[in-house]
Write a protein that holds these residues in place. Structure first.
Motif, PDB file in Angstrom:
ATOM      1  N   TRP A 107     -11.680 -35.676 -38.250  1.00  0.00           N
ATOM      2  CA  TRP A 107     -10.468 -34.743 -38.256  1.00  0.00           C
ATOM      3  C   TRP A 107     -10.871 -33.343 -39.127  1.00  0.00           C
ATOM      4  O   TRP A 107     -10.366 -32.315 -38.780  1.00  0.00           O
ATOM      5  CB  TRP A 107      -9.359 -35.462 -38.896  1.00  0.00           C
ATOM      6  N   ASP A 110     -13.508 -31.342 -37.185  1.00  0.00           N
ATOM      7  CA  ASP A 110     -12.996 -30.551 -36.167  1.00  0.00           C
ATOM      8  C   ASP A 110     -12.125 -29.415 -36.509  1.00  0.00           C
ATOM      9  O   ASP A 110     -12.134 -28.199 -36.111  1.00  0.00           O
ATOM     10  CB  ASP A 110     -11.763 -31.492 -35.613  1.00  0.00           C
ATOM     11  N   LYS A 111     -11.611 -29.679 -37.896  1.00  0.00           N
ATOM     12  CA  LYS A 111     -10.637 -28.452 -38.382  1.00  0.00           C
ATOM     13  C   LYS A 111     -11.352 -27.357 -38.918  1.00  0.00           C
ATOM     14  O   LYS A 111     -11.179 -26.150 -38.561  1.00  0.00           O
ATOM     15  CB  LYS A 111     -10.132 -29.156 -39.690  1.00  0.00           C
ATOM     16  N   SER A 114     -12.871 -25.410 -35.857  1.00  0.00           N
ATOM     17  CA  SER A 114     -11.647 -24.836 -34.963  1.00  0.00           C
ATOM     18  C   SER A 114     -11.848 -23.134 -35.185  1.00  0.00           C
ATOM     19  O   SER A 114     -12.542 -22.974 -36.098  1.00  0.00           O
ATOM     20  CB  SER A 114     -10.483 -25.293 -35.340  1.00  0.00           C
ATOM     21  N   GLU A 116      -9.374 -21.643 -36.013  1.00  0.00           N
ATOM     22  CA  GLU A 116      -8.654 -21.576 -37.325  1.00  0.00           C
ATOM     23  C   GLU A 116      -9.598 -21.739 -38.634  1.00  0.00           C
ATOM     24  O   GLU A 116      -9.575 -20.945 -39.541  1.00  0.00           O
ATOM     25  CB  GLU A 116      -7.456 -22.482 -37.499  1.00  0.00           C
ATOM     26  N   GLY A 117     -10.157 -22.706 -38.499  1.00  0.00           N
ATOM     27  CA  GLY A 117     -11.352 -23.031 -39.333  1.00  0.00           C
ATOM     28  C   GLY A 117     -12.266 -21.851 -39.709  1.00  0.00           C
ATOM     29  O   GLY A 117     -12.683 -21.427 -40.894  1.00  0.00           O
TER      30      GLY A 117
END
Length: 202
Positions: A107, A110-111, A114, A116-117
């Motif tokens: 998780w 992935d964050k 991403s 946004e990451g």
């Protein structure tokens, strides 16, 4: 909820604790616990343990202050480095043996990877430059930034090594350097300062 309030009152009345607080409760749940305690002459919670860092601000900066003004709830905050994301170690991807590379942390990986990451990593590069100007590390700046909030009663650190803990504690020395202009500059880089209804009225 009534059982929880009664149980914590029992613990305090029998000298096993001095106070009690909540962790990751909603404002509504905290308010309900307070109301139950008042209704049945029990002891209400005095603080909420909430996640707070440069990328997670709403609860601590807007919701909890409103509860503080109503019932005196304080804020104990955790994850000032967003599980290590704000350490700067993920600027060039996921290094081996980092938390995001471990099993069970997909998780987090992935964050970070991403869209946004990626935006957060760009902001962290800008914040790194601010930290260098202040003569500190990015983690020290991030922790001091959390501490500078007068609504925060304490910041819980999650270091895995002694040297990491000592580096994080030195954030206290950075705190006096966070002038209004520096905080404003950081807010400008982050672009996520939340506003309460109170802010709009004033």
């Amino acid at each position: 909820l009534e059982k929880t309030v009664r149980a914590m009152t029992h613990v305090i009345n029998h000298g096993m604790a001095l106070y009690w607080g909540t962790s990751r409760w909603t404002s509504m749940e905290i308010m309900e616990a307070y109301s139950v305690a008042r209704q049945f002459n029990q002891i209400p919670p005095i603080c909420e343990q909430a996640e707070y860092h440069m990328f997670q601000r709403e609860k601590v900066e807007v919701q909890l202050p409103e509860l503080f003004h109503k019932i005196g709830i304080g804020a104990m905050t955790w994850s000032p480095l967003a599980c290590g994301i704000i350490s700067g170690k993920y600027n060039s991807g996921i290094p081996p043996n980092s938390r995001a590379s471990l099993k069970g942390y997909q998780w987090m990986k992935d964050k970070i990877l991403s869209e946004e990451g990626h935006r957060q990593q760009v902001k962290l590069i800008e914040l790194q430059a601010v930290a260098e100007r202040l003569g500190c590390t990015l983690p020290q700046l991030a922790i001091a930034w959390c501490l500078r909030n007068e609504r925060v009663n304490s910041v819980l650190l999650g270091a895995s090594r002694t040297d990491q803990l000592m580096e994080n504690i030195r954030a206290i020395q950075v705190l006096p350097k966070l002038s209004l202009s520096i905080v404003s500059e950081v807010d400008g880089i982050l672009g996520n300062k939340p506003y309460s209804k109170r802010d709009f009225r004033s």
